[in-house]
Write an enzyme that holds these catalytic residues in place. Structure first.
Site, PDB file in Angstrom:
ATOM      1  N   HIS A 257       1.255  -9.619  -0.557  1.00  0.00           N
ATOM      2  CA  HIS A 257       0.356  -8.706  -1.286  1.00  0.00           C
ATOM      3  C   HIS A 257      -0.122  -9.356  -2.594  1.00  0.00           C
ATOM      4  O   HIS A 257      -1.331  -9.432  -2.865  1.00  0.00           O
ATOM      5  CB  HIS A 257       1.108  -7.402  -1.575  1.00  0.00           C
ATOM      6  CG  HIS A 257       0.305  -6.374  -2.305  1.00  0.00           C
ATOM      7  ND1 HIS A 257      -0.309  -5.313  -1.687  1.00  0.00           N
ATOM      8  CD2 HIS A 257      -0.004  -6.245  -3.629  1.00  0.00           C
ATOM      9  CE1 HIS A 257      -0.955  -4.590  -2.590  1.00  0.00           C
ATOM     10  NE2 HIS A 257      -0.786  -5.130  -3.775  1.00  0.00           N
ATOM     11  N   GLU A 258       0.815  -9.838  -3.390  1.00  0.00           N
ATOM     12  CA  GLU A 258       0.444 -10.438  -4.685  1.00  0.00           C
ATOM     13  C   GLU A 258      -0.345 -11.735  -4.483  1.00  0.00           C
ATOM     14  O   GLU A 258      -1.201 -12.076  -5.305  1.00  0.00           O
ATOM     15  CB  GLU A 258       1.679 -10.666  -5.560  1.00  0.00           C
ATOM     16  CG  GLU A 258       2.477  -9.399  -5.898  1.00  0.00           C
ATOM     17  CD  GLU A 258       1.649  -8.247  -6.459  1.00  0.00           C
ATOM     18  OE1 GLU A 258       0.600  -8.508  -7.087  1.00  0.00           O
ATOM     19  OE2 GLU A 258       2.036  -7.079  -6.246  1.00  0.00           O
ATOM     20  N   HIS A 261      -3.942 -10.758  -4.312  1.00  0.00           N
ATOM     21  CA  HIS A 261      -4.523 -10.572  -5.645  1.00  0.00           C
ATOM     22  C   HIS A 261      -4.803 -11.930  -6.295  1.00  0.00           C
ATOM     23  O   HIS A 261      -5.864 -12.162  -6.871  1.00  0.00           O
ATOM     24  CB  HIS A 261      -3.548  -9.801  -6.551  1.00  0.00           C
ATOM     25  CG  HIS A 261      -3.498  -8.323  -6.298  1.00  0.00           C
ATOM     26  ND1 HIS A 261      -4.592  -7.509  -6.436  1.00  0.00           N
ATOM     27  CD2 HIS A 261      -2.476  -7.504  -5.926  1.00  0.00           C
ATOM     28  CE1 HIS A 261      -4.247  -6.245  -6.173  1.00  0.00           C
ATOM     29  NE2 HIS A 261      -2.969  -6.223  -5.849  1.00  0.00           N
ATOM     30  N   GLU A 287      -7.584  -4.658  -4.820  1.00  0.00           N
ATOM     31  CA  GLU A 287      -6.604  -4.140  -3.866  1.00  0.00           C
ATOM     32  C   GLU A 287      -7.045  -4.403  -2.425  1.00  0.00           C
ATOM     33  O   GLU A 287      -6.210  -4.540  -1.530  1.00  0.00           O
ATOM     34  CB  GLU A 287      -6.386  -2.645  -4.131  1.00  0.00           C
ATOM     35  CG  GLU A 287      -5.138  -2.052  -3.522  1.00  0.00           C
ATOM     36  CD  GLU A 287      -3.823  -2.561  -4.134  1.00  0.00           C
ATOM     37  OE1 GLU A 287      -3.853  -3.316  -5.122  1.00  0.00           O
ATOM     38  OE2 GLU A 287      -2.761  -2.210  -3.585  1.00  0.00           O
TER      39      GLU A 287
END
Ligand code: ZN
Length: 492
Positions: A257-258, A261, A287
């Site tokens: 997820h990170e 980003h 997101e």
């Protein structure tokens, strides 16, 4: 030097200082000695006051009045638009109110944390009430006659409106509730992962996965933090993760997820570095990148097949008998009260609840003291149970305690955008699944980089996604993706 050159030189220093402020925040969550907390608060406040003064600097107004946008290229016009917007907003909020908000937020977070620990909403209610009064005052000032909630939303998702989001979310909610009911009532229920997973090996696998998804370690680093996050832009974008020996997916999927980003920030055209257009354009678009990396790609049958093999090799046992059972365990749907532990089916229902309640709070239709009852009643409607304790209900998230109203909806907007991007990507990258099954995310992530990440803030958020997809985004692709994936997994 022209007025535009002077404006951009001034802005470049502001952006550099703002990156430094972000790095102090990263340090606070990862490396800072425990005893440094109060000195750090002073350091951060000093830097923030310099940044505030620069954002309100009267020379910006003079330069803006002098620049002729017709003489600029697309990036120049975007930067001009973004600088003007930030300058106008900074001037609408009186100094006294900005200081009161910062002061209340810093006290309120501690009071919220203590109230959550002791399960005592009443201990937090007066502070929430005070924060809400200040935010309503700020919203009215920023709205300048317009809708107050829209004015707050504009900080996180420029151009979005409460009414537009309410229509979008209204279309999502019935199909999500029906899907959750069907999945939880299905005869086939996947087993969770079993076993013990060495945390040092989880970290090693996380580094490998970040690299696999295109994270550039020469311009970033991975550390541990209590709450995973990504910070920074351009050539210094850092990510964090956490680990639990019984639950390796937390570490693995937080990292992916990170990485999403961070890949966005690392992927922006370096020509835009240290300018307003050289950063992710909004929280919703940000997101969309983290979610598509984590869910549509990272939790796909193709990629989990590859991950199953890597976990067998690294841990000796992947915690599931075969790749299909592993894929089902990764995507297992369970009812729960906590947003951050939620699966893909329930996640947006958690957000829709928060969106409706915070709109009512800002509109003055709901008082802070009535929040627990409103929360629990709504939760029961969508999830079929009432949270037994405030820490599992309206005290679970930090956002409102620090004044973040208008932030929650960007999570679901990100999921909606990820759904649209994934649909477009499936047409644009024909051999994607075969490559993901071999642990090669390159075709998918290169598509995102070229179509979306490179462009940073050149276009407004919704246009950024529409440009990448080739169609105007709506909720259809996300719902189709979720229904197809989970109906197949649960034999419905
Ligand atoms: Zn995120």
């Amino acid at each position: 030097m022209t007025a535009f050159d002077e404006l951009m030189a001034f802005q470049r220093q502001t952006e550099a200082l703002s990156q430094i402020a972000g790095r102090l925040g990263w340090d606070q969550e990862t490396m800072m000695p425990r005893g440094a907390a109060s000195q750090r608060a002073e350091e951060t406040a000093a830097l923030e006051s310099i940044l505030h003064a620069r954002r309100c600097d009267p020379r910006i107004g003079a330069w803006l009045a002098e620049v002729d946008p017709e003489g600029l290229d697309a990036a120049g016009r975007a930067n001009l638009r973004l600088i003007r917007r930030a300058h106008d907003r900074a001037q609408l909020v009186p100094e006294r109110l900005a200081a009161a908000l910062a002061h209340t937020a810093s006290l309120s977070q501690g009071i919220w944390a203590e109230a959550r620990r002791t399960e005592d909403f009443d201990a937090f209610a007066p502070t929430l009430s005070e924060m809400l009064a200040l935010k309503r005052e700020e919203a009215a000032a920023l709205a300048d006659g317009g809708d107050p909630y829209d004015a707050l939303l504009d900080d996180f998702e420029p151009g979005a409106t409460g009414a537009g989001l309410a229509a979008l979310f209204g279309a999502l909610r019935p199909r999500l509730v029906a899907l959750a009911d069907a999945v939880l009532g299905a005869a086939r229920q996947p087993a969770p992962l079993t076993g013990h997973f060495d945390e040092a090996v989880q970290l090693q696998l996380s580094r490998e996965l970040a690299e696999c998804f295109g994270y550039d370690f020469t311009r970033g680093r991975l550390d541990r933090a209590v709450h995973p996050f990504s910070s920074g832009s351009g050539d210094d974008v850092r990510i964090t993760t956490r680990s639990d020996p019984a639950e390796p997916f937390n570490c693995i999927y937080s990292t992916i997820h990170e990485t999403g980003h961070a890949a966005y920030e690392q992927g922006i055209d370096p020509a835009h570095a240290l300018t307003p257009a050289g950063q992710g354009v909004s929280l919703g678009v940000h997101e969309s990148q983290s979610r598509i990396y984590e869910n549509q790609l990272g939790r796909s049958r193709a990629f989990t097949g590859y991950l199953f093999g890597r976990m067998q090799a690294l841990f000796g046992d992947a915690g599931a008998p075969d790749a299909d059972a592993f894929h089902a365990a990764v995507n297992r749907v369970t009812p729960g009260f906590i947003r951050t532990e939620s699966d893909e089916v329930h996640y947006n229902l958690h957000i829709l609840l928060r969106f409706d309640l915070e709109r009512a709070l800002i509109a003055g239709d709901l008082a802070a003291r009535d929040l627990p009852e409103a929360w629990n009643t709504r939760f029961e409607q969508d999830f079929g149970a009432r949270p037994p304790r405030p820490s599992q209900g309206c005290l679970q998230d930090v956002h409102w305690s620090i004044g973040l109203f208008g932030y929650f909806p960007t999570y679901t907007l990100g999921n909606v955008y990820a759904g649209c991007l994934y649909r477009a990507m499936q047409d644009g990258v024909p051999d994607m699944d075969a490559r993901l099954a071999a642990g090669d995310t390159g075709p998918a992530t290169s598509w995102l980089r070229a179509r979306l990440q490179r462009h940073g803030g050149i276009r407004p958020p919704r246009e950024t996604v529409a440009h990448a997809c080739g169609f105007a985004p709506d909720e259809g692709p996300l719902l189709d993706y979720l229904e197809y994936k989970f109906r197949s997994l649960y034999g419905l």
